[in-house]
Design a protein around this motif. Sequence first.
Motif, PDB file in Angstrom:
ATOM      1  N   LYS A  98       3.016  -7.738   9.113  1.00 32.57           N
ATOM      2  CA  LYS A  98       1.615  -7.483   9.427  1.00 32.57           C
ATOM      3  C   LYS A  98       0.830  -7.232   8.147  1.00 32.57           C
ATOM      4  O   LYS A  98       1.362  -6.767   7.150  1.00 32.57           O
ATOM      5  CB  LYS A  98       1.490  -6.272  10.341  1.00 32.57           C
ATOM      6  N   ASN A  99      -0.453  -7.552   8.185  1.00 31.11           N
ATOM      7  CA  ASN A  99      -1.306  -7.401   7.021  1.00 31.11           C
ATOM      8  C   ASN A  99      -1.374  -5.940   6.554  1.00 31.11           C
ATOM      9  O   ASN A  99      -1.426  -5.668   5.371  1.00 31.11           O
ATOM     10  CB  ASN A  99      -2.695  -7.954   7.305  1.00 31.11           C
ATOM     11  N   ASP A 100      -1.367  -4.989   7.517  1.00 30.85           N
ATOM     12  CA  ASP A 100      -1.401  -3.573   7.149  1.00 30.85           C
ATOM     13  C   ASP A 100      -0.152  -3.178   6.373  1.00 30.85           C
ATOM     14  O   ASP A 100      -0.228  -2.439   5.391  1.00 30.85           O
ATOM     15  CB  ASP A 100      -1.527  -2.686   8.390  1.00 30.85           C
ATOM     16  N   ASP A 101       1.015  -3.676   6.819  1.00 30.64           N
ATOM     17  CA  ASP A 101       2.271  -3.391   6.118  1.00 30.64           C
ATOM     18  C   ASP A 101       2.230  -3.976   4.708  1.00 30.64           C
ATOM     19  O   ASP A 101       2.675  -3.347   3.749  1.00 30.64           O
ATOM     20  CB  ASP A 101       3.462  -3.986   6.865  1.00 30.64           C
ATOM     21  N   LEU A 102       1.703  -5.170   4.596  1.00 32.20           N
ATOM     22  CA  LEU A 102       1.602  -5.834   3.303  1.00 32.20           C
ATOM     23  C   LEU A 102       0.676  -5.055   2.378  1.00 32.20           C
ATOM     24  O   LEU A 102       0.981  -4.867   1.193  1.00 32.20           O
ATOM     25  CB  LEU A 102       1.097  -7.265   3.498  1.00 32.20           C
ATOM     26  N   PHE A 103      -0.429  -4.553   2.921  1.00 33.77           N
ATOM     27  CA  PHE A 103      -1.359  -3.762   2.124  1.00 33.77           C
ATOM     28  C   PHE A 103      -0.677  -2.508   1.585  1.00 33.77           C
ATOM     29  O   PHE A 103      -0.835  -2.164   0.412  1.00 33.77           O
ATOM     30  CB  PHE A 103      -2.590  -3.389   2.956  1.00 33.77           C
ATOM     31  N   VAL A 104       0.097  -1.831   2.419  1.00 37.84           N
ATOM     32  CA  VAL A 104       0.807  -0.617   1.992  1.00 37.84           C
ATOM     33  C   VAL A 104       1.818  -0.959   0.905  1.00 37.84           C
ATOM     34  O   VAL A 104       1.931  -0.253  -0.099  1.00 37.84           O
ATOM     35  CB  VAL A 104       1.487   0.070   3.199  1.00 37.84           C
ATOM     36  N   GLN A 105       2.544  -2.056   1.080  1.00 38.50           N
ATOM     37  CA  GLN A 105       3.515  -2.474   0.067  1.00 38.50           C
ATOM     38  C   GLN A 105       2.817  -2.773  -1.260  1.00 38.50           C
ATOM     39  O   GLN A 105       3.320  -2.415  -2.326  1.00 38.50           O
ATOM     40  CB  GLN A 105       4.282  -3.711   0.523  1.00 38.50           C
ATOM     41  N   ILE A 106       1.676  -3.440  -1.192  1.00 44.58           N
ATOM     42  CA  ILE A 106       0.920  -3.769  -2.407  1.00 44.58           C
ATOM     43  C   ILE A 106       0.482  -2.494  -3.109  1.00 44.58           C
ATOM     44  O   ILE A 106       0.644  -2.354  -4.324  1.00 44.58           O
ATOM     45  CB  ILE A 106      -0.287  -4.673  -2.077  1.00 44.58           C
ATOM     46  N   GLU A 107      -0.064  -1.550  -2.355  1.00 50.34           N
ATOM     47  CA  GLU A 107      -0.529  -0.297  -2.968  1.00 50.34           C
ATOM     48  C   GLU A 107       0.615   0.494  -3.573  1.00 50.34           C
ATOM     49  O   GLU A 107       0.498   1.030  -4.685  1.00 50.34           O
ATOM     50  CB  GLU A 107      -1.276   0.552  -1.930  1.00 50.34           C
ATOM     51  N   ASN A 108       1.740   0.576  -2.870  1.00 50.91           N
ATOM     52  CA  ASN A 108       2.897   1.302  -3.398  1.00 50.91           C
ATOM     53  C   ASN A 108       3.429   0.658  -4.672  1.00 50.91           C
ATOM     54  O   ASN A 108       3.738   1.350  -5.652  1.00 50.91           O
ATOM     55  CB  ASN A 108       4.000   1.398  -2.345  1.00 50.91           C
ATOM     56  N   LEU A 109       3.537  -0.658  -4.669  1.00 50.83           N
ATOM     57  CA  LEU A 109       4.046  -1.367  -5.847  1.00 50.83           C
ATOM     58  C   LEU A 109       3.058  -1.269  -7.010  1.00 50.83           C
ATOM     59  O   LEU A 109       3.465  -1.100  -8.166  1.00 50.83           O
ATOM     60  CB  LEU A 109       4.329  -2.826  -5.496  1.00 50.83           C
ATOM     61  N   ARG A 110       1.778  -1.334  -6.708  1.00 55.06           N
ATOM     62  CA  ARG A 110       0.761  -1.195  -7.753  1.00 55.06           C
ATOM     63  C   ARG A 110       0.867   0.177  -8.433  1.00 55.06           C
ATOM     64  O   ARG A 110       0.860   0.277  -9.658  1.00 55.06           O
ATOM     65  CB  ARG A 110      -0.634  -1.389  -7.162  1.00 55.06           C
ATOM     66  N   ASN A 111       1.014   1.210  -7.622  1.00 54.13           N
ATOM     67  CA  ASN A 111       1.152   2.557  -8.187  1.00 54.13           C
ATOM     68  C   ASN A 111       2.417   2.699  -9.010  1.00 54.13           C
ATOM     69  O   ASN A 111       2.405   3.303 -10.089  1.00 54.13           O
ATOM     70  CB  ASN A 111       1.121   3.607  -7.066  1.00 54.13           C
ATOM     71  N   LYS A 112       3.517   2.112  -8.531  1.00 54.06           N
ATOM     72  CA  LYS A 112       4.770   2.155  -9.284  1.00 54.06           C
ATOM     73  C   LYS A 112       4.628   1.421 -10.614  1.00 54.06           C
ATOM     74  O   LYS A 112       5.110   1.881 -11.646  1.00 54.06           O
ATOM     75  CB  LYS A 112       5.898   1.553  -8.456  1.00 54.06           C
ATOM     76  N   MET A 113       3.966   0.264 -10.586  1.00 57.21           N
ATOM     77  CA  MET A 113       3.771  -0.512 -11.806  1.00 57.21           C
ATOM     78  C   MET A 113       2.943   0.283 -12.820  1.00 57.21           C
ATOM     79  O   MET A 113       3.267   0.304 -14.012  1.00 57.21           O
ATOM     80  CB  MET A 113       3.082  -1.839 -11.494  1.00 57.21           C
ATOM     81  N   ILE A 114       1.903   0.944 -12.358  1.00 57.98           N
ATOM     82  CA  ILE A 114       1.062   1.729 -13.265  1.00 57.98           C
ATOM     83  C   ILE A 114       1.854   2.885 -13.867  1.00 57.98           C
ATOM     84  O   ILE A 114       1.799   3.125 -15.080  1.00 57.98           O
ATOM     85  CB  ILE A 114      -0.198   2.230 -12.534  1.00 57.98           C
ATOM     86  N   ARG A 115       2.607   3.597 -13.022  1.00 60.01           N
ATOM     87  CA  ARG A 115       3.425   4.712 -13.536  1.00 60.01           C
ATOM     88  C   ARG A 115       4.440   4.223 -14.561  1.00 60.01           C
ATOM     89  O   ARG A 115       4.631   4.840 -15.614  1.00 60.01           O
ATOM     90  CB  ARG A 115       4.144   5.419 -12.386  1.00 60.01           C
TER      91      ARG A 115
END
Length: 54
Positions: A2-19
Amino acid sequence: MKNDDLFVQIENLRNKMIRTGLSKGFTSAETVTLSERLDKLIYLQMGLLPKMSA
């Protein structure tokens, strides 16, 4: 996926990448790998990749 699940995955991965970038450097191999995974998820969300697990 689902698009909502994909959005959450994107946000989590983005935050991990920044950290990771802040701690290991934005050109470290780990940061670059995370960035590439993030790109794939974003392309998937935009419909530019066939449905697959990124």
